[in-house]
Design an enzyme around this catalytic site. Structure first.
Site: not given
Lengths: 319, 319
Positions: A51, A300
């Site tokens: 992110k 991720s």
């Protein structure tokens, strides 16, 4: 229409603001998968998740005078932390709306970075409404979690790097929440022969259902270990990009997520959060169509509470 | 006299037999250390520890006709696994003498790789005697765990890579058991201005005591979390090389080892075994002489039993 050029431009703009995370392999995984798995370690990214890429990119693209009025976002966790990091980097105020059931470890990390956190409801719809009202009242700029060209291009840099580091891939497995990471992956894979697959928790498969229906579907996300992968709807831009490029979709169970997390910890020595282990869980089945030989797997994120790690380890010990 | 050239030659011979492990940094650690810490992730090495470097190098250097008679070694764990891996790679038989208190995870890993394990006593002296007797009886070649030029040059490639990846370092912290890793580090640092420091568990500081005495000292290693760092004596070659180059020595407590392990897991997302966290434990004190700015830290291995990780996490949860 955005493409690979936007991702390359984002990569050039980001420069040292994000980490060029390592790509590792693990022979024990390759044996189970029947393929060479190339693991992109975004759990080692600043803030513990991919992110940071989108947030640093989007916040950096704001006109300074706009940024000075502050930024606001809504997120179940990792995007919130990434926006807080970006706000600190660019010296502006950040307000973050998070769900009441956000893991404490993610909320505290945001506050430690100097952002103000407000807890609102449990759905992305509720927290988005609160963030928009706040933006209207204060003039703060909204940093969208996924449905935004700068966010998508930023997240795409993870895949761009993976292709540079690992060479050509036959397939790429990407965990999907709102669809920022996979939309970026689709753009980065433009002009390659890489088949991009989405991975979602069973019962939270908004992208798979939307792709099947040919339009964005709203789901009522069921319970899942993968707290980062449960929006009720994927982004509009994300859906359009995915629709044009995604080769197929998979879902994974909580047992598979916990198993992949444990394998990552003990075999690959990496702490990965349940959402971050989703793509590996599919790869380890060894059932990808066409038996691809070189398979990219995006890990991720790695933000997981110590007690949850303990729970997964205890379960393994009993098994 | 061996030097940097031997390490460079080992690196060229090893090629793809070992992983060029990533070097990562972690802002949370830098803040505590008051320096830029460059972490060499040998927990991500094949077999989960730097030991693969020396073992692949030494086994590869054997004349094929000698290797065909089999290889034998003695080790508390990670060297055993590395020798088993090398034997499989070069297609020869391996017999391994391990202590009766070796962690089950390490013993099982050796057996899974196809080597035969025999448990002998608890000290390196006992298992070395058993290995020598076996070699005399069968003609197998002994692969020493640390006191051997090919092993030392192989282990040195970890530091050689770190210097290539991270650039010049003001200081380097290296965990020490028998001294293979630190002797290799000393050779690799030849011609640089890097100050090399040894790190040992309190009560198991055979190298520090030997350096202070100016001759090799035998210790009775006390209990420690760091099962990889408790030989009763460092190697002769290792001592001579260290004596000529090492700038200082540190010891760490079990509490510090557990704290560093936990910080690595939660902040850096890396699973590192207690021995492998020793160098970081010293770095986090922020008390290195001369306040070096760029400090290399070797995370030497990641082979730790799930229940021990659980124990460390549980202790953190209570704290």
């Amino acid at each position: 229409v955005p493409g690979r050029a936007e991702v390359e431009a984002a990569s050039a703009r980001l420069g040292e603001l994000v980490v060029r995370t390592p790509v590792i392999d693990c022979p024990a995984f390759d044996a189970r998968a029947g393929a060479s798995l190339l693991l992109k370690c975004e759990n080692l990214q600043r803030g513990g998740a991919f992110k940071a890429r989108g947030a640093q990119h989007a916040v950096g693209r704001l006109v300074p005078g706009v940024r000075a009025r502050g930024i606001v976002t809504y997120s179940s966790g990792n995007h919130a932390q990434a926006v807080a990091l970006a706000a600190r980097r660019f010296g502006c105020r950040a307000d973050v709306f998070m769900p009441v059931d956000a893991p404490a470890i993610k909320r505290e990390a945001v506050e430690r970075l100097g952002a103000r956190v407000e807890l609102v409801g449990t759905t992305s719809t509720e927290r988005r409404a609160a963030a928009c009202a706040f933006a209207a009242r204060t003039g703060a700029a909204i940093i969208e979690p996924f449905d935004d060209p700068d966010i998508i291009a930023g997240q795409g840099t993870a895949t761009l790097e993976l292709l540079e580091q690992a060479g050509p891939l036959d397939a790429l497995l990407v965990p999907v929440g709102g669809g920022g990471l996979v939309a970026g992956a689709c753009l980065a894979c433009e002009g390659t022969s890489t088949a991009v697959y989405t991975v979602e928790p069973a019962g939270c498969d908004a992208m798979a259902r939307s792709l099947a229906a040919g339009r964005r579907v709203v789901v009522d996300p069921g319970p899942t270990l993968a707290d980062g992968l449960k929006p009720s709807q994927v982004g509009e831009r994300n859906f359009e990009i995915a629709r044009a490029r995604v080769a197929g979709s998979f879902t994974v169970t909580d047992d598979e997520l916990a198993g992949a997390m444990l394998a990552l910890l003990l075999d690959a020595k990496l702490l990965v959060e349940p959402s971050g282990a989703a793509a590996l869980a599919v790869a380890l089945r060894g059932e990808l169509p066409g038996s691809p030989q070189r398979v990219g797997v995006i890990l991720s994120g790695g933000n997981v509470a110590p007690e949850r790690v303990g729970g997964v380890l205890a379960a393994a010990h009993r098994a």
